[in-house]
Enzyme design. Sequence first.
Site, PDB file in Angstrom:
ATOM      1  N   TYR A 147       0.996  -1.210  -0.009  1.00  0.00           N
ATOM      2  CA  TYR A 147       0.126  -0.161  -0.259  1.00  0.00           C
ATOM      3  C   TYR A 147       0.766   1.194   0.005  1.00  0.00           C
ATOM      4  O   TYR A 147       0.237   2.455  -0.441  1.00  0.00           O
ATOM      5  CB  TYR A 147      -1.047  -0.032   1.220  1.00  0.00           C
ATOM      6  CG  TYR A 147      -2.281  -0.651   0.983  1.00  0.00           C
ATOM      7  CD1 TYR A 147      -2.305  -1.927   0.547  1.00  0.00           C
ATOM      8  CD2 TYR A 147      -3.360   0.097   1.270  1.00  0.00           C
ATOM      9  CE1 TYR A 147      -3.442  -2.720   0.442  1.00  0.00           C
ATOM     10  CE2 TYR A 147      -4.694  -0.614   1.071  1.00  0.00           C
ATOM     11  CZ  TYR A 147      -4.781  -2.086   0.849  1.00  0.00           C
ATOM     12  OH  TYR A 147      -5.850  -2.531   0.669  1.00  0.00           O
ATOM     13  N   LYS A 193       3.319 -15.364   1.579  1.00  0.00           N
ATOM     14  CA  LYS A 193       3.579 -16.009   0.225  1.00  0.00           C
ATOM     15  C   LYS A 193       4.982 -16.449   0.418  1.00  0.00           C
ATOM     16  O   LYS A 193       5.506 -15.659  -0.745  1.00  0.00           O
ATOM     17  CB  LYS A 193       2.760 -15.054  -0.940  1.00  0.00           C
ATOM     18  CG  LYS A 193       2.816 -15.670  -2.062  1.00  0.00           C
ATOM     19  CD  LYS A 193       1.981 -16.827  -2.170  1.00  0.00           C
ATOM     20  CE  LYS A 193       1.890 -17.709  -3.522  1.00  0.00           C
ATOM     21  NZ  LYS A 193       1.127 -18.907  -3.718  1.00  0.00           N
ATOM     22  N   ASP A 225      -2.623 -18.332  -0.494  1.00  0.00           N
ATOM     23  CA  ASP A 225      -3.648 -18.963  -1.356  1.00  0.00           C
ATOM     24  C   ASP A 225      -4.374 -20.179  -0.383  1.00  0.00           C
ATOM     25  O   ASP A 225      -5.504 -20.298  -0.447  1.00  0.00           O
ATOM     26  CB  ASP A 225      -2.990 -19.549  -2.530  1.00  0.00           C
ATOM     27  CG  ASP A 225      -1.654 -20.435  -2.293  1.00  0.00           C
ATOM     28  OD1 ASP A 225      -1.185 -20.147  -1.286  1.00  0.00           O
ATOM     29  OD2 ASP A 225      -1.196 -20.759  -3.371  1.00  0.00           O
ATOM     30  N   ASP A 249      -6.363  -7.228   3.701  1.00  0.00           N
ATOM     31  CA  ASP A 249      -7.649  -6.396   3.211  1.00  0.00           C
ATOM     32  C   ASP A 249      -8.331  -7.476   2.659  1.00  0.00           C
ATOM     33  O   ASP A 249      -9.549  -7.519   2.935  1.00  0.00           O
ATOM     34  CB  ASP A 249      -6.864  -5.402   2.174  1.00  0.00           C
ATOM     35  CG  ASP A 249      -8.057  -4.837   1.271  1.00  0.00           C
ATOM     36  OD1 ASP A 249      -9.134  -4.201   1.859  1.00  0.00           O
ATOM     37  OD2 ASP A 249      -7.919  -4.591   0.106  1.00  0.00           O
ATOM     38  N   ASP A 253     -12.261  -9.330   4.312  1.00  0.00           N
ATOM     39  CA  ASP A 253     -13.360  -9.382   3.631  1.00  0.00           C
ATOM     40  C   ASP A 253     -14.011 -10.626   3.531  1.00  0.00           C
ATOM     41  O   ASP A 253     -15.285 -10.907   3.829  1.00  0.00           O
ATOM     42  CB  ASP A 253     -13.268  -8.850   2.066  1.00  0.00           C
ATOM     43  CG  ASP A 253     -13.576  -7.376   1.938  1.00  0.00           C
ATOM     44  OD1 ASP A 253     -13.348  -6.559   3.008  1.00  0.00           O
ATOM     45  OD2 ASP A 253     -14.053  -6.775   0.964  1.00  0.00           O
TER      46      ASP A 253
HETATM   47  C1  IPM Z   1     -10.556  -1.331   3.971  1.00  0.00           C
HETATM   48  C2  IPM Z   1     -10.470  -0.596   2.915  1.00  0.00           C
HETATM   49  C3  IPM Z   1      -9.395   0.323   2.437  1.00  0.00           C
HETATM   50  C4  IPM Z   1      -8.081  -0.432   2.305  1.00  0.00           C
HETATM   51  C5  IPM Z   1      -9.921   1.211   1.045  1.00  0.00           C
HETATM   52  C6  IPM Z   1     -10.875   1.780   1.127  1.00  0.00           C
HETATM   53  C7  IPM Z   1      -8.545   1.979   0.867  1.00  0.00           C
HETATM   54  O1  IPM Z   1     -11.113  -1.588   1.783  1.00  0.00           O
HETATM   55  O2  IPM Z   1     -10.250  -0.642   4.837  1.00  0.00           O
HETATM   56  O3  IPM Z   1     -10.327  -2.566   4.054  1.00  0.00           O
HETATM   57  O4  IPM Z   1      -7.848  -0.947   1.193  1.00  0.00           O
HETATM   58  O5  IPM Z   1      -7.658  -0.606   3.151  1.00  0.00           O
HETATM   59 MN    MN Z   2     -10.983  -3.764   2.351  1.00  0.00          MN
END
Ligand code: IPM
Ligand code: MN
Length: 357
Positions: A147, A193, A225, A249, A253
């Site tokens: 990032y 990884k 993976d 990240d 999710d």
């Molecule tokens: C998160 C979001 C952010 C990230 C984006 C909005 C920049 O997806 O907080 O997980 O990628 O960190």
């Molecule tokens: Mn995110």
Amino acid sequence: MPEKKKHTIAVLPGDGIGPEIMREALKILEAVKQKYSLDLEMKQALIGGAAYDRYRVPLPEETLEVCQQADAILLGSIGGPKWDHLPPDLKPELGGLLAMRRMLNLYANLRPITVYEELKDICPLSPRILTGKIDLVTVRELTHGIYFGQPRGSTETEGIDTMRYRKEEVEKIARLAFSMAEKRRKKVTSIDKANVLHSSMLWRKTVTRVATGFPDIELNHLYVDNAAMQLILNPQQFDVILTTNLFGDILSDESAALSGSLGMLPSASLGDSTHLYEPAGGSAPDIAGKGIANPIAQILSVAMMLDYSLNLQHAARDISSAVRRALKDGHRTRDIATPGSDTVSTREMGDAIRNCL
Ligand code: IPM
Ligand code: MN
């Protein structure tokens, strides 16, 4: 009686569904404030697209100041198609959220997953797999890795990002993950990884070394993976997941899906001084302004804030119990409802949770 300590909270609703879910979270915070007679002051500030529209920058000096002077920061969400055309540094995500994470040195992002009994029917896993209890927290490194690594940038024909980790950066996040595991089920799974990436080879070596300082913690390593697959096949095996910025990240999710919806996942970004609390889901521009977003992630982020920044564990637990009660009573926003069943609006969900407090 000793005087109650005064706390200042920076409130940054941001873009998309941010303002809607923040409204409900503030309602809950207000209720907790009354119940426990807390001395809380909320200071609103602009960030992201909302700040760009007003000041032509996604992170105004003024906002940064409010945040630096606050005891905690409560953030909604950031970004949307309206600002996608902007140059990278002015984009809400890069110039707003990422700049803020970096400036406040918010190096550790905690994302706890709870699978509520009441929401088991919307968990995408089959009952055959969903046997034991799922209770995991992702500890995502938040201020380094791909990032932020240099060089980065793009021309018409090439884009470049750099995944870089230094030993000290890995040590710092690893120590935090191990300390957290000590108060949980004493297991850390580090995800990298390392069969391909040099930054991951260093990551693995460093985490292994840090682990020697925590002899009662069990450490496992997984390639990312395989970890993505294991989260679906056997999520019960995880306690603390320790991983890099990008992998965290993505995997957070994925793990949010286990709880039924991204709208259920709160997060705490810990720094050296002020911490920031925000839902892990995005600004959801497709449903913004419709009053149907799930405010629970934002409300549970308030609970994390009370716990980690204000040292009000009792009040934090109160909020989590109220959320559970509201779910038990059958309140469902659209994202967590079974198809065809009744749903409540963002505001109704907020009201239901407040009434359970
Ligand atoms: C998160 C979001 C952010 C990230 C984006 C909005 C920049 O997806 O907080 O997980 O990628 O960190
Ligand atoms: Mn995110």
